[in-house]
Design a protein around this motif. Structure first.
Motif, PDB file in Angstrom:
ATOM      1  N   LEU A 293      31.460  42.473  31.268  1.00 12.58           N
ATOM      2  CA  LEU A 293      29.954  42.030  31.638  1.00 12.58           C
ATOM      3  C   LEU A 293      29.532  40.821  30.940  1.00 12.58           C
ATOM      4  O   LEU A 293      28.415  40.464  31.301  1.00 12.58           O
ATOM      5  CB  LEU A 293      29.153  43.383  32.376  1.00 12.58           C
ATOM      6  CG  LEU A 293      29.866  44.144  33.187  1.00 12.58           C
ATOM      7  CD1 LEU A 293      29.315  45.214  33.802  1.00 12.58           C
ATOM      8  CD2 LEU A 293      29.828  42.905  34.792  1.00 12.58           C
TER       9      LEU A 293
ATOM     10  N   TYR B 241      33.321  32.820  41.927  1.00 17.34           N
ATOM     11  CA  TYR B 241      33.374  33.498  41.556  1.00 17.34           C
ATOM     12  C   TYR B 241      33.716  34.196  39.742  1.00 17.34           C
ATOM     13  O   TYR B 241      34.994  33.084  39.849  1.00 17.34           O
ATOM     14  CB  TYR B 241      34.224  34.841  41.959  1.00 17.34           C
ATOM     15  CG  TYR B 241      33.110  35.220  43.412  1.00 17.34           C
ATOM     16  CD1 TYR B 241      32.313  36.265  43.964  1.00 17.34           C
ATOM     17  CD2 TYR B 241      34.264  34.523  44.607  1.00 17.34           C
ATOM     18  CE1 TYR B 241      32.064  36.346  44.850  1.00 17.34           C
ATOM     19  CE2 TYR B 241      33.309  34.413  45.990  1.00 17.34           C
ATOM     20  CZ  TYR B 241      32.534  36.046  45.307  1.00 17.34           C
ATOM     21  OH  TYR B 241      32.029  36.215  47.291  1.00 17.34           O
ATOM     22  N   GLN B 242      33.594  35.036  39.135  1.00 12.68           N
ATOM     23  CA  GLN B 242      34.025  35.023  37.846  1.00 12.68           C
ATOM     24  C   GLN B 242      35.221  36.005  38.371  1.00 12.68           C
ATOM     25  O   GLN B 242      35.158  37.346  38.221  1.00 12.68           O
ATOM     26  CB  GLN B 242      33.035  35.549  36.569  1.00 12.68           C
ATOM     27  CG  GLN B 242      32.930  34.633  36.353  1.00 12.68           C
ATOM     28  CD  GLN B 242      33.295  33.146  35.733  1.00 12.68           C
ATOM     29  OE1 GLN B 242      34.289  33.287  34.546  1.00 12.68           O
ATOM     30  NE2 GLN B 242      32.989  32.503  36.415  1.00 12.68           N
ATOM     31  N   HIS B 243      36.363  35.551  37.221  1.00 18.35           N
ATOM     32  CA  HIS B 243      37.744  36.686  37.886  1.00 18.35           C
ATOM     33  C   HIS B 243      37.716  37.846  36.264  1.00 18.35           C
ATOM     34  O   HIS B 243      37.342  37.545  35.943  1.00 18.35           O
ATOM     35  CB  HIS B 243      39.170  35.725  37.200  1.00 18.35           C
ATOM     36  CG  HIS B 243      38.952  34.854  38.465  1.00 18.35           C
ATOM     37  ND1 HIS B 243      40.408  35.159  39.400  1.00 18.35           N
ATOM     38  CD2 HIS B 243      39.012  33.681  39.022  1.00 18.35           C
ATOM     39  CE1 HIS B 243      39.916  34.310  40.048  1.00 18.35           C
ATOM     40  NE2 HIS B 243      38.923  32.685  39.952  1.00 18.35           N
ATOM     41  N   CYS B 244      38.357  39.235  37.393  1.00 14.77           N
ATOM     42  CA  CYS B 244      38.280  40.345  36.750  1.00 14.77           C
ATOM     43  C   CYS B 244      40.015  40.367  35.828  1.00 14.77           C
ATOM     44  O   CYS B 244      40.895  40.564  36.901  1.00 14.77           O
ATOM     45  CB  CYS B 244      38.044  41.466  37.717  1.00 14.77           C
ATOM     46  SG  CYS B 244      36.687  42.099  37.820  1.00 14.77           S
TER      47      CYS B 244
ATOM     48  N   GLU C 226      27.561  43.276  39.851  1.00 12.87           N
ATOM     49  CA  GLU C 226      27.479  42.757  38.629  1.00 12.87           C
ATOM     50  C   GLU C 226      26.956  43.028  37.304  1.00 12.87           C
ATOM     51  O   GLU C 226      26.851  43.590  36.657  1.00 12.87           O
ATOM     52  CB  GLU C 226      28.039  41.397  38.760  1.00 12.87           C
ATOM     53  CG  GLU C 226      27.508  40.191  38.019  1.00 12.87           C
ATOM     54  CD  GLU C 226      26.979  40.023  40.165  1.00 12.87           C
ATOM     55  OE1 GLU C 226      25.782  39.439  39.885  1.00 12.87           O
ATOM     56  OE2 GLU C 226      27.821  39.993  40.860  1.00 12.87           O
TER      57      GLU C 226
ATOM     58  N   ILE D  20      36.739  40.924  33.038  1.00 13.71           N
ATOM     59  CA  ILE D  20      36.225  40.448  32.525  1.00 13.71           C
ATOM     60  C   ILE D  20      34.752  40.923  31.660  1.00 13.71           C
ATOM     61  O   ILE D  20      34.326  43.278  32.579  1.00 13.71           O
ATOM     62  CB  ILE D  20      35.077  39.411  33.140  1.00 13.71           C
ATOM     63  CG1 ILE D  20      34.606  38.763  32.504  1.00 13.71           C
ATOM     64  CG2 ILE D  20      33.853  39.658  34.476  1.00 13.71           C
ATOM     65  CD1 ILE D  20      33.421  37.666  33.539  1.00 13.71           C
TER      66      ILE D  20
ATOM     67  N   LEU E 188      31.809  38.312  40.587  1.00 18.25           N
ATOM     68  CA  LEU E 188      32.748  38.566  40.509  1.00 18.25           C
ATOM     69  C   LEU E 188      34.470  39.207  41.736  1.00 18.25           C
ATOM     70  O   LEU E 188      33.896  39.216  42.686  1.00 18.25           O
ATOM     71  CB  LEU E 188      33.067  39.710  39.923  1.00 18.25           C
ATOM     72  CG  LEU E 188      32.088  40.355  38.515  1.00 18.25           C
ATOM     73  CD1 LEU E 188      32.094  41.712  37.714  1.00 18.25           C
ATOM     74  CD2 LEU E 188      32.732  39.295  37.148  1.00 18.25           C
ATOM     75  N   ARG E 189      35.050  38.150  40.994  1.00 16.52           N
ATOM     76  CA  ARG E 189      36.254  38.853  42.337  1.00 16.52           C
ATOM     77  C   ARG E 189      37.356  39.184  41.460  1.00 16.52           C
ATOM     78  O   ARG E 189      38.068  39.253  40.053  1.00 16.52           O
ATOM     79  CB  ARG E 189      36.593  37.111  42.202  1.00 16.52           C
ATOM     80  CG  ARG E 189      38.574  37.277  42.988  1.00 16.52           C
ATOM     81  CD  ARG E 189      38.649  35.995  43.021  1.00 16.52           C
ATOM     82  NE  ARG E 189      39.880  35.529  43.670  1.00 16.52           N
ATOM     83  CZ  ARG E 189      40.869  34.743  44.034  1.00 16.52           C
ATOM     84  NH1 ARG E 189      40.021  33.323  44.362  1.00 16.52           N
ATOM     85  NH2 ARG E 189      42.058  34.669  45.037  1.00 16.52           N
ATOM     86  N   GLY E 190      38.323  40.554  42.443  1.00 16.90           N
ATOM     87  CA  GLY E 190      38.750  41.232  41.226  1.00 16.90           C
ATOM     88  C   GLY E 190      40.362  42.161  42.275  1.00 16.90           C
ATOM     89  O   GLY E 190      39.872  41.061  43.814  1.00 16.90           O
TER      90      GLY E 190
ATOM     91  N   LEU F  58      28.973  37.534  31.632  1.00 16.23           N
ATOM     92  CA  LEU F  58      28.558  36.610  32.028  1.00 16.23           C
ATOM     93  C   LEU F  58      27.452  35.595  31.481  1.00 16.23           C
ATOM     94  O   LEU F  58      26.931  34.747  32.563  1.00 16.23           O
ATOM     95  CB  LEU F  58      27.650  37.623  33.064  1.00 16.23           C
ATOM     96  CG  LEU F  58      28.436  38.633  34.136  1.00 16.23           C
ATOM     97  CD1 LEU F  58      28.115  39.142  34.813  1.00 16.23           C
ATOM     98  CD2 LEU F  58      29.593  37.240  35.248  1.00 16.23           C
TER      99      LEU F  58
END
Length: 334
Positions: free
Chosen positions: A98, A91-94, A138, A96, A122-124, A101
């Protein structure tokens, strides 16, 4: 069953990439041109839940067939990148942006002639400050931003609602996901509607009973909480306040009403005010209609964007940014 729509001479210009939406139950592939126009589509019921990790490449190869070519990169979104999918993608962290990506695509090593990438999820944190995750949504959110830009509304920052098995609510400011929250609204209703004593022996219908649904939404606005309100579907039927053919849509109104109410109340705390711009609902038409009705009970307007269009727009945007980056390697992505 796999459905093929072969095309020998794609309409709408030269094909430039393949967009793949690979979810838990279905697989959809689209042959696309640079402008994001669909030239052909192929569908399969070979969703992630039906496949082992070693089967994904063969399933995709069989589906794409004569689309397999070195000059057609494949961009995939959805549960294909989850644990249990083809390849678990971090996951990409928030927060972020878009569009960024495109810099975090996961490129698979395959025997296919095409280059194949998976969009990361995404991870947040949600409105309660608890960890939250999304995969696939996302890309739909990026597509929604593309849709707003096309209408000259790039400066807007609406609340996004993505109803489904797990409903997502997201806030985006200047193209950046700052926060999102998940509710298991669809899954909860499915269990209650199929297995619970609340609806046992009662008729089902594919048509929305709008008045019954609104009664459920109104019940969700009362004191007592969701557990009490859910049981009222049974008690109001037994006591004659609901007809047999109203109970299921009433129950839907209670569940969706609580999703809308609880999220809006939490967002009021975070944002200090309930959003006045239309809530942008991204989903299926039928389910989105229910959320629009629930939002209207809070005097909020809404707009609808089909989930399929949002996904395709998002993948188009990522593909085009990749193409620009490849043609200008010293400048990177836009």
């Amino acid at each position: 069953m796999t459905q093929f729509n072969p095309v020998s001479q794609p309409a709408g210009g030269q094909a430039s990439f393949i967009a793949v939406d690979w979810g838990t139950t279905n697989l959809r592939a689209f042959l696309m041109n640079q402008d994001g126009h669909i030239q052909a589509q192929r569908d399969s019921d070979r969703g992630m839940l039906k496949l082992g990790s070693a089967e994904f490449e063969n399933v995709l190869s069989d589906l794409l067939g004569d689309w397999l070519a070195p000059d057609l990169p494949i961009y995939m979104a959805g549960m294909v990148g989850s644990r249990g999918g083809w390849q678990e993608v971090p996951y990409q962290h928030c927060p972020i942006k878009l569009d960024d990506l495109s810099e975090h695509l996961f490129w698979l090593t395959t025997s296919l002639p095409n280059k194949v990438a998976i969009v990361p999820g995404l991870r947040g944190t949600g409105v309660a400050g608890l960890l939250d995750v999304m995969r696939g949504e996302e890309t739909q959110l990026l597509g929604a931003l593309d849709w707003l830009e096309e209408q000259g509304r790039a400066d807007e920052s609406p609340i996004f609602c993505l109803p489904g098995t797990h409903c997502k609510w997201a806030q985006i400011t200047e193209g950046k996901v700052t926060q999102f929250s998940t509710s298991i609204t669809g899954e909860l209703f499915a269990r209650l509607n199929d297995e619970s004593s609340l609806v046992k022996g009662l008729p089902k219908s594919d048509q929305l009973n709008e008045e019954a649904f609104k009664k459920g939404v109104q019940a969700s606005l009362q004191a007592g909480g969701i557990l009490h309100h859910l049981f009222s579907a049974r008690s109001r039927f037994v006591c004659g306040e609901l007809a047999a053919d109203e109970v299921r849509d009433y129950l839907s109104g209670v569940v969706i009403g609580h999703d809308v109410n609880d999220t809006l109340e939490a967002l009021k705390v975070v944002s200090l005010e309930v959003p006045k711009s239309p809530v942008l609902i991204i989903g299926s038409e039928g389910l989105s209609e229910r959320y629009a009705l629930a939002l209207s009970s809070r005097d909020l307007t809404s707009e609808f964007l089909a989930a399929n269009e949002a996904s395709i727009r998002g993948l188009k945007r990522l593909a085009n940014r990749q193409a620009v980056s490849a043609n200008n390697p010293t400048t990177g992505a836009l």
